[in-house]
Design a protein around this motif. Sequence first.
Motif, PDB file in Angstrom:
ATOM      1  N   THR A  89     -36.145   4.071 -59.909  1.00 44.01           N
ATOM      2  CA  THR A  89     -36.346   5.875 -59.696  1.00 44.01           C
ATOM      3  C   THR A  89     -37.623   5.564 -58.653  1.00 44.01           C
ATOM      4  N   THR A  90     -36.969   6.964 -57.822  1.00 39.35           N
ATOM      5  CA  THR A  90     -38.287   7.245 -56.723  1.00 39.35           C
ATOM      6  C   THR A  90     -39.117   8.072 -57.532  1.00 39.35           C
ATOM      7  N   TYR A  91     -39.302   8.542 -58.573  1.00 35.77           N
ATOM      8  CA  TYR A  91     -40.287   9.158 -59.090  1.00 35.77           C
ATOM      9  C   TYR A  91     -39.801   8.653 -61.012  1.00 35.77           C
ATOM     10  N   ILE A  92     -41.181   9.063 -61.207  1.00 37.34           N
ATOM     11  CA  ILE A  92     -41.045   9.081 -63.122  1.00 37.34           C
ATOM     12  C   ILE A  92     -41.135  10.289 -64.467  1.00 37.34           C
ATOM     13  N   SER A  93     -42.187  10.250 -63.757  1.00 37.57           N
ATOM     14  CA  SER A  93     -42.753  11.780 -64.547  1.00 37.57           C
ATOM     15  C   SER A  93     -43.156  13.410 -64.090  1.00 37.57           C
ATOM     16  N   ASP A  94     -42.292  13.306 -63.336  1.00 35.42           N
ATOM     17  CA  ASP A  94     -41.922  14.714 -62.876  1.00 35.42           C
ATOM     18  C   ASP A  94     -40.812  15.815 -62.247  1.00 35.42           C
ATOM     19  N   TYR A  95     -40.221  16.271 -62.563  1.00 39.14           N
ATOM     20  CA  TYR A  95     -39.187  17.638 -61.873  1.00 39.14           C
ATOM     21  C   TYR A  95     -38.196  17.111 -63.488  1.00 39.14           C
ATOM     22  N   ILE A  96     -36.784  16.425 -62.617  1.00 41.38           N
ATOM     23  CA  ILE A  96     -35.613  16.340 -62.690  1.00 41.38           C
ATOM     24  C   ILE A  96     -35.848  14.536 -63.601  1.00 41.38           C
ATOM     25  N   PHE A  97     -36.554  13.241 -63.256  1.00 43.49           N
ATOM     26  CA  PHE A  97     -36.038  12.718 -63.760  1.00 43.49           C
ATOM     27  C   PHE A  97     -36.076  12.160 -64.975  1.00 43.49           C
ATOM     28  N   PRO A  98     -37.301  12.959 -65.649  1.00 49.87           N
ATOM     29  CA  PRO A  98     -37.462  11.678 -67.037  1.00 49.87           C
ATOM     30  C   PRO A  98     -36.186  12.816 -68.040  1.00 49.87           C
ATOM     31  N   GLN A  99     -35.253  13.717 -67.391  1.00 50.06           N
ATOM     32  CA  GLN A  99     -34.110  13.855 -68.012  1.00 50.06           C
ATOM     33  C   GLN A  99     -32.970  12.396 -67.321  1.00 50.06           C
ATOM     34  N   ILE A 100     -33.127  12.630 -66.540  1.00 48.72           N
ATOM     35  CA  ILE A 100     -32.270  11.179 -66.177  1.00 48.72           C
ATOM     36  C   ILE A 100     -32.562  10.370 -66.921  1.00 48.72           C
ATOM     37  N   VAL A 101     -33.371   9.512 -66.547  1.00 49.52           N
ATOM     38  CA  VAL A 101     -33.880   8.598 -67.300  1.00 49.52           C
ATOM     39  C   VAL A 101     -33.361   8.930 -69.097  1.00 49.52           C
ATOM     40  N   ARG A 102     -33.651   9.883 -69.494  1.00 51.76           N
ATOM     41  CA  ARG A 102     -32.710   9.816 -70.546  1.00 51.76           C
ATOM     42  C   ARG A 102     -31.761   9.209 -71.087  1.00 51.76           C
TER      43      ARG A 102
END
Length: 375
Positions: A89-102
Amino acid sequence: MNEKPKPKHEQVKEMIMSWIAAGRYKPNEQLPTEHELAELSGTSRQTVRQALGTLVQEGRLYRKQGSGTYISAMLERRTAELPTVGVLTTYISDYIFPQIVRGAESVLREQGCRMMLSSTDNDKAKERDQLLMLQAGSLQGLIIEPTKSAQGNPNLDCYLALDYMKIPYLMINERYAELNCPCVKVDDELGGYLAAKHLIELGHERIAGFFKTDDLQGTQRLKGFLRAHHEFGIALRPEHVVHYVTETKGTQPFERALAMLSQAEERPSAIVCYNDELAVGLLEAVRRLELRVPEDVSMIGFDDSFLATATEVKLTSVSHPKAELGKKAAELLIAMMEGTSPSLNRDILFAPELVVRHSTKPYEKNGDKFVRTNI
């Protein structure tokens, strides 16, 4: 801004990793000598020795005294027990990305897969590094969010290597234009349209739009924003459409918002933001000028993230399915890995919805409400 070239030992390291990723050298197979590598790379033996030393420390290579340097079988042994899927992903730890990853991880775990998570920090050079690293790890599949997708794909050779190695992959949120892989994404154009349409129906005719256009999500949201104005016959002032890129997102939108909102007679009565993160930042611009949302300025975000309800003004926002998108991407990739996906070159499109909260209201002038009723 021109990027500085990588140190020569990093370039040699990348060259060797690309060989491993493309299957040019197999586990336990010997690499060329330092002298031969120096000739192939056009560098010194000292530079080659430094690159090899780094790869040995990372466990990708190993040395035999008096014999040479070999490709490590460690990664192959490590992944033989459990299929490994990379998520980039472009980022891991902020905004909406943690929910996508989970969301993706929950499906992969149920299917007995191990997830290897990496990020590019929205930098194309880092995207290349991460792709090479992931390819060298004996992956069975990849979920990728492209980096600055509206600015081309300098890493095409890495994606061609994935095709050559028959590693299935798909993209989330957007895809590079020349690739034929599946893409799981939100209908961003519809989202931008819904945001502008909502404000027009509330009587707003001076609407500003702020969009990050180095990714295709932003350009599609801008396209929908413009389409709503065209359909309803609302003329857009050129100065009310602000487009910016990742490097200027922390300064340019805020400065432009301050300048717009300082013009009492001509200021926009509403603002559509690229995402909730930007909307929260522009709320500070509104406060600095002693204005209020929504009394003086209506505002809409995008993604319906946790930030939409984390401020004193609960933001109207366009929904993003986050966890559901991650799950769908993982399900499709598993089908591709098993050879059961009916169609590989397709988009899976989520239709967004407008979540109306407290940051928008009907346009008022001199105490009278102007609300369109004939739309």
